[in-house]
Design an enzyme around this catalytic site. Structure first.
Site, PDB file in Angstrom:
ATOM      1  N   GLN A 129       0.832  -1.198   0.000  1.00  0.00           N
ATOM      2  CA  GLN A 129       0.000   0.000   0.000  1.00  0.00           C
ATOM      3  C   GLN A 129       0.872   1.256   0.000  1.00  0.00           C
ATOM      4  OE1 GLN A 129      -2.482   0.201   3.463  1.00  0.00           O
ATOM      5  NE2 GLN A 129      -3.645   1.956   2.763  1.00  0.00           N
ATOM      6  N   SER A 132       0.964   6.442   2.936  1.00  0.00           N
ATOM      7  CA  SER A 132       1.692   7.365   3.815  1.00  0.00           C
ATOM      8  C   SER A 132       2.985   7.865   3.190  1.00  0.00           C
ATOM      9  CB  SER A 132       2.010   6.684   5.146  1.00  0.00           C
ATOM     10  OG  SER A 132       0.834   6.391   5.854  1.00  0.00           O
ATOM     11  N   GLU A 247      -9.846  -1.469   5.607  1.00  0.00           N
ATOM     12  CA  GLU A 247      -8.661  -1.639   6.447  1.00  0.00           C
ATOM     13  C   GLU A 247      -9.014  -1.563   7.923  1.00  0.00           C
ATOM     14  OE1 GLU A 247      -4.082   0.056   6.572  1.00  0.00           O
ATOM     15  OE2 GLU A 247      -5.672   1.399   5.926  1.00  0.00           O
ATOM     16  N   SER A 379      -4.119   7.315  12.595  1.00  0.00           N
ATOM     17  CA  SER A 379      -3.801   7.533  14.004  1.00  0.00           C
ATOM     18  C   SER A 379      -5.068   7.754  14.824  1.00  0.00           C
ATOM     19  CB  SER A 379      -2.875   8.749  14.155  1.00  0.00           C
ATOM     20  OG  SER A 379      -3.583   9.943  13.853  1.00  0.00           O
ATOM     21  N   GLU A 381      -5.786  10.187  16.710  1.00  0.00           N
ATOM     22  CA  GLU A 381      -6.261  11.567  16.591  1.00  0.00           C
ATOM     23  C   GLU A 381      -7.192  11.723  15.387  1.00  0.00           C
ATOM     24  OE1 GLU A 381      -2.759  11.367  19.092  1.00  0.00           O
ATOM     25  OE2 GLU A 381      -3.138  10.620  17.075  1.00  0.00           O
TER      26      GLU A 381
END
Length: 396
Positions: A129, A132, A247, A379, A381
Site C-alpha cells: 500500500q 503514507s 482496512e 492515528s 487523533e
C-alpha cells in the site's frame, strides 16, 4: 443483535474448522511454529495463503465469478474467528486480499478485475500500500508524490513510507497527486504500480521489535500505464476512502479480538504459576483489577465488531463505525500489554532462552508491536476527528 447461527452457518464453521485441522502442520502451535527468520517466515505465510486458495478458502466473500465463494457477511465473520481460533498464520498478501482486491472489485474496470483479481486471490502476486509519506501520514490528503500524465502513461516521482511488505510485493496501489493546483483532497488519483518498474527502490526500516515489516519506497521517473488508474483522474480520494473502510473494518477486528484473547489467556495462565512474595502474581489486587479490565475490554471488542456487522446486514454502507472499532481495539490492546509487563514485574525484560523469561518473551514482543497500533491504519487523533465530525455532528 441475533447471536444465533443458522444450521447452514454452523455447517460452514465446522467445515472450515475441520479443514484447518487437516491443513495446518501436525503439532501446530504446540511443537511446530512459524520460522524465526523474517524472510523465511514471509515465505511460509505466502505458501499458507496459497494452500488456502487451493482449498477454496481464499477471498471467500468475493463473487464466485472472480474466484470467491460469494460468502455472506456472517460467513466472513465466522472465517475470521476460525482462522484466529486455530492460530493460523497471518497472510503475507493481506493487503492484496483485504484492500487492493476489495477496492478493485468496487471501483475497477472489468479489464482491471480480469487482470488483477485472479493473481490476488491465488497470492501469485503480493501487494503493498502506497499511502503514507514522510509528511503525509495522518493527514493523508497532503501526499506529494506526483504523477504527471504524458500521453498514454503517467510519470511518478516521490516517496512513500511505512510500506508494509514492499520488499516481497509485485504490485503497489498508491495515492498520488495529479493536480497540484487543486484543493488537496481533489487533486489525487489512485494508481496501480508494477513494483518491478525501473526507478523504484526499497529500503527496509528496522522497527523497535527488531522486524522490518515496514519500508521506505522511492519512485524516480516511474512509468505507469494510464490504464492502471482506478476511477477517474483526480477522484483518488473517494477511492482511497473505500480502501480505508475495509482496512479498519470489523472483519479485521474480529480476528484480532480472538488473537488478543488467546494471548490474554496465556498471560492469566503464566501469572497463575509465577510466585510473587508469599503468593502468586495473579493474586495481587491491583493486578487482578487490571486483568479484569482487559478481559472486559477484549469482549467489548468482539461486541463492537458484531454490532457493526449487524448494521451492514441491515443495508447500511461502510462508514465511520470502522473508526470507532479501530480506535477502541488499538488502545484496549495497548493497555492489555502494559498490564502484562507490569504484572510480570522483575521478569518483564527477560526474553528468548533466558530460563526466567515468561513464554520466551511473547508478551514483550507484543508490547513492542502494540506501540504502532494507535498510529497505523489512521492515528487515534484522526479516528477521533472522524467520529466527532461524522458520528457526533461536531464542527470541524
Amino acid at each position: 443483535m441475533d447471536f444465533a447461527y443458522t444450521p447452514a452457518e454452523t455447517e460452514f464453521r465446522m467445515t472450515l474448522r475441520h479443514w484447518l485441522a487437516d491443513a495446518l502442520p501436525k503439532g501446530w502451535g504446540e511443537t511446530v511454529f512459524e520460522p524465526e527468520d523474517e524472510d523465511e517466515r514471509a515465505m511460509f505465510r505466502l505458501q499458507w495463503e496459497r494452500k488456502l486458495h487451493s482449498g477454496g478458502w481464499s477471498g471467500i466473500n468475493w463473487p464466485k465469478e472472480y474466484g470467491g465463494r460469494g460468502a455472506t457477511l456472517i460467513e466472513r465473520a465466522i472465517f475470521a474467528e476460525e482462522m484466529a481460533r486455530a492460530q493460523a498464520p497471518e497472510g503475507l498478501n493481506i493487503i492484496g486480499h483485504n484492500l487492493a482486491g476489495t477496492t478493485i472489485l468496487r471501483h475497477g474496470t472489468e479489464a482491471q478485475k480480469k487482470r488483477f483479481l485472479p493473481k490476488i486471490i491465488s497470492s501469485d502476486e503480493v501487494w503493498c500500500q502506497g499511502f503514507s509519506e514522510p509528511n503525509a501520514g495522518s493527514d493523508l490528503a497532503s501526499v506529494r508524490t506526483r504523477a504527471e500524465r504524458r500521453g498514454d502513461h503517467f510519470i511518478v516521482n516521490g516517496q512513500k513510507i511505512w510500506t508494509s511488505f514492499a520488499q516481497y510485493s509485485q504490485w503497489c496501489f498508491a495515492l498520488v497527486r495529479t493536480d497540484p493546483d487543486a484543493p488537496k483532497h481533489r487533486g489525487l488519483s489512485f494508481l496501480l504500480i508494477d513494483m518491478s518498474s525501473p526507478g523504484i527502490s526499497i529500503r527496509p526500516l528496522r522497527q523497535i521489535s527488531g522486524e522490518s515489516e515496514f519500508n521506505e519506497t522511492f519512485f524516480d521517473d516511474v512509468i505507469v500505464p494510464a490504464e492502471n488508474i482506478v476511477g477517474e483522474v483526480n477522484d483518488g480520494w473517494r477511492i482511497a476512502m473505500t480502501t480505508l473502510a475495509y482496512e479498519r473494518g470489523p472483519e479485521d477486528a474480529l480476528g484480532r479480538q480472538i488473537r488478543f484473547k488467546q494471548e490474554l489467556d496465556k498471560l492469566l495462565d503464566t501469572l497463575s504459576t509465577q510466585r510473587r512474595g508469599n503468593g502468586r502474581a495473579i493474586d495481587e489486587p491491583s493486578t487482578r483489577q487490571a486483568l479484569a479490565k482487559s478481559i472486559i475490554e477484549v469482549e467489548v471488542m468482539r461486541l463492537n465488531s458484531l454490532r457493526t456487522f449487524s448494521k451492514y446486514l441491515n443495508g447500511e454502507e461502510r462508514g465511520p463505525d470502522a473508526s470507532l472499532i479501530k480506535l477502541y481495539w488499538s488502545h484496549a490492546a495497548q493497555r492489555m500489554y502494559e498490564t502484562a509487563l507490569d504484572a510480570l514485574g522483575p521478569t518483564a525484560p527477560l526474553a528468548g532462552n533466558d530460563r526466567d523469561s515468561a513464554r520466551a518473551g511473547l508478551f514483550q514482543l507484543s508490547w513492542l508491536q502494540s506501540k504502532a497500533f494507535t498510529i497505523y491504519s489512521g492515528s487515534s487523533e484522526i479516528q477521533r476527528n472522524i467520529i466527532g465530525e461524522r458520528m457526533l455532528g461536531l464542527p470541524r
